[in-house]
Design an enzyme around this catalytic site. Sequence first.
Site, PDB file in Angstrom:
ATOM      1  N   GLU A 140     -43.599 101.339 -71.525  1.00  0.00           N
ATOM      2  CA  GLU A 140     -44.635 101.242 -70.489  1.00  0.00           C
ATOM      3  C   GLU A 140     -46.012 101.249 -71.134  1.00  0.00           C
ATOM      4  OE1 GLU A 140     -44.258 103.478 -66.851  1.00  0.00           O
ATOM      5  OE2 GLU A 140     -46.401 103.868 -66.715  1.00  0.00           O
TER       6      GLU A 140
ATOM      7  N   GLY B  82     -42.714 101.941 -59.118  1.00  0.00           N
ATOM      8  CA  GLY B  82     -43.374 102.340 -57.874  1.00  0.00           C
ATOM      9  C   GLY B  82     -43.332 101.230 -56.836  1.00  0.00           C
ATOM     10  N   SER B  83     -42.194 100.539 -56.735  1.00  0.00           N
ATOM     11  CA  SER B  83     -42.146  99.340 -55.908  1.00  0.00           C
ATOM     12  C   SER B  83     -41.295  99.480 -54.660  1.00  0.00           C
ATOM     13  CB  SER B  83     -41.692  98.146 -56.743  1.00  0.00           C
ATOM     14  OG  SER B  83     -42.708  97.841 -57.683  1.00  0.00           O
TER      15      SER B  83
ATOM     16  N   ASP C 260     -34.467 106.496 -66.564  1.00  0.00           N
ATOM     17  CA  ASP C 260     -35.796 106.203 -66.033  1.00  0.00           C
ATOM     18  C   ASP C 260     -36.794 107.206 -66.633  1.00  0.00           C
ATOM     19  OD1 ASP C 260     -37.695 104.991 -64.426  1.00  0.00           O
ATOM     20  OD2 ASP C 260     -37.185 106.142 -62.622  1.00  0.00           O
ATOM     21  N   HIS C 261     -37.912 106.719 -67.149  1.00  0.00           N
ATOM     22  CA  HIS C 261     -38.980 107.563 -67.691  1.00  0.00           C
ATOM     23  C   HIS C 261     -38.511 108.644 -68.669  1.00  0.00           C
ATOM     24  CE1 HIS C 261     -42.306 105.892 -65.436  1.00  0.00           C
ATOM     25  NE2 HIS C 261     -41.533 105.871 -64.366  1.00  0.00           N
TER      26      HIS C 261
ATOM     27  N   SER D 206     -33.503 109.623 -63.500  1.00  0.00           N
ATOM     28  CA  SER D 206     -34.638 110.260 -64.156  1.00  0.00           C
ATOM     29  C   SER D 206     -34.143 111.510 -64.890  1.00  0.00           C
ATOM     30  CB  SER D 206     -35.674 110.661 -63.102  1.00  0.00           C
ATOM     31  OG  SER D 206     -35.092 111.630 -62.238  1.00  0.00           O
TER      32      SER D 206
HETATM   33 ZN   LIG Z   1     -41.543 104.683 -62.713  1.00  0.00          ZN
END
Ligand SMILES: [Zn+2]
Length: 342
Positions: free
Chosen positions: A142, A224-225, A83-84, A50
């Site tokens: 996303e 979110g898994s 990530d993001h 991230s």
């Molecule tokens: Zn995420």
Amino acid sequence: MAMVSMRQVLDEAAKGGYGVGAFNVNNMEQIQAIMEAARETNSPAIVQASRGARSYTNDRFLYHLMMAATELYPEIPLVLHQDHGNSPETCKSAIEMGFTSVMMDGSLMADGKTPADFEYNVRVTREVVDMAHERGVTVEGELGCLGGIEDGHGADVDALAHLTDPDQAVEFVERTGIDALAVAIGTSHGAYKFSKKPDGEVLIMSRIDEIHAKLPNCHMVMHGSSSVPQELQDIINKYGGQMKQTYGVPVEEIQRGIRSGVLKINVATDSRMAITGAIRKVFVEHPEHFDPRDYLKPARNAMKEVVKARMISFGQAGHAGDYQAIPLSEIAKQYKGQLVSA
Ligand SMILES: [Zn+2]
């Protein structure tokens, strides 16, 4: 093997009918845990960082740790994914640093908190696709918003109010040209996802089927898994932690998602919990210890075990040797070919 494009890894996963875990890292031990898990299960690996991770490690440390991983584990197809990414600039700096895949999360504004409108999302994501594909780098977008906040990123909205709309997903994929789509189906970032074991009222797995029906060739991503296993909560709390009872996404639901076209599964919390539980245990059982290796080794090992378990249940185990890396320059040409023919 040099670091590979995430698109290649996900294309192979689609062919093979399995999912690939994407595990977040902040330090050397976490990278080592993933690489050992990949070797022991013969799995391709996606390591993701991230913005917070990049600033914690400093990009140069992260880059060279990943280079070390490619030297030490040449048999593992390895992806480094942002990530993001909150803006095209963040994605650009990741690409320049050597990431082989970036996420442009235009579902939120650049502050990483405020839900953005559809046109903004299309615009910034398209901008990143143009920049990334020119260099053979993969782009994840996303649509919809997840609940919760992690690493300072997230709208903390009601996850059920911002599910991915299947028709809008078709338009989004067409207009942006992304390689992978993160879908919002009721999951949240962080440890506190559900207050009871999730059912179809809060974890809308059927939405994945609806999107898959409209976009059968789209590589879907579940964020979110983490499964937030009870045994890890118990270890943390047994050794002085104070985690409130919580429920994650059960592994069998993720497997159901994989059968419906999910190819990338993001996991961060489970690794963090494994590490924290192992460290707490050493601190309680051996208060005389003061060498960081005395707790970082069991911590690294605990994370390796949880990552191994996920690699096996997602189905990526056994697939590291299925293919050779296509150089990013070659992938860039393939993208160009698509544009010419489009
Ligand atoms: Zn995420």
